[in-house]
Scaffold this motif. Structure first.
Motif: not given
Length: 94
Positions: A55-58, A64-69
């Motif tokens: 999900x971070x990669x996509x 931002x990536x932290x929010x997605x995680x």
């Protein structure tokens, strides 16, 4: 576009998210039943790490990536919780 128009679009997206979350939960329950039959644990940390990394990669942003995680941690956690609840319910029936 005005505020009401944007809110209508958000409402439509929320409806889609609701359907997607529930479909994902149904699939997680299917996996839970398969895991139970194979005597596998509900929690698979390596699978979860792969989900978060993908999900971070996509992620195209603006989140931002932290929010997605964080978002996917909640989704995965709720799926795992549902698997456990259904597993216990199945055990009580037997």
């Amino acid at each position: 576009m005005d505020i009401d128009g944007i809110r209508k679009r958000i409402d439509l997206l929320d409806d889609v998210l609701l359907r997607i979350f529930n479909e994902r939960a149904r699939l997680a329950l299917e996996i839970g039943h398969l895991k139970k039959g194979l005597n596998l644990p509900v929690f698979d940390p390596s699978r979860e790490k792969r989900i978060f990394a993908r999900m971070k990669d996509e992620n195209p942003g603006p989140l931002d990536s932290d929010a997605i995680v964080r978002l996917f941690e909640r989704v995965v956690d709720e799926s795992r919780r549902l698997e456990r609840i259904m597993s216990h319910a199945d055990e009580e029936e037997n």
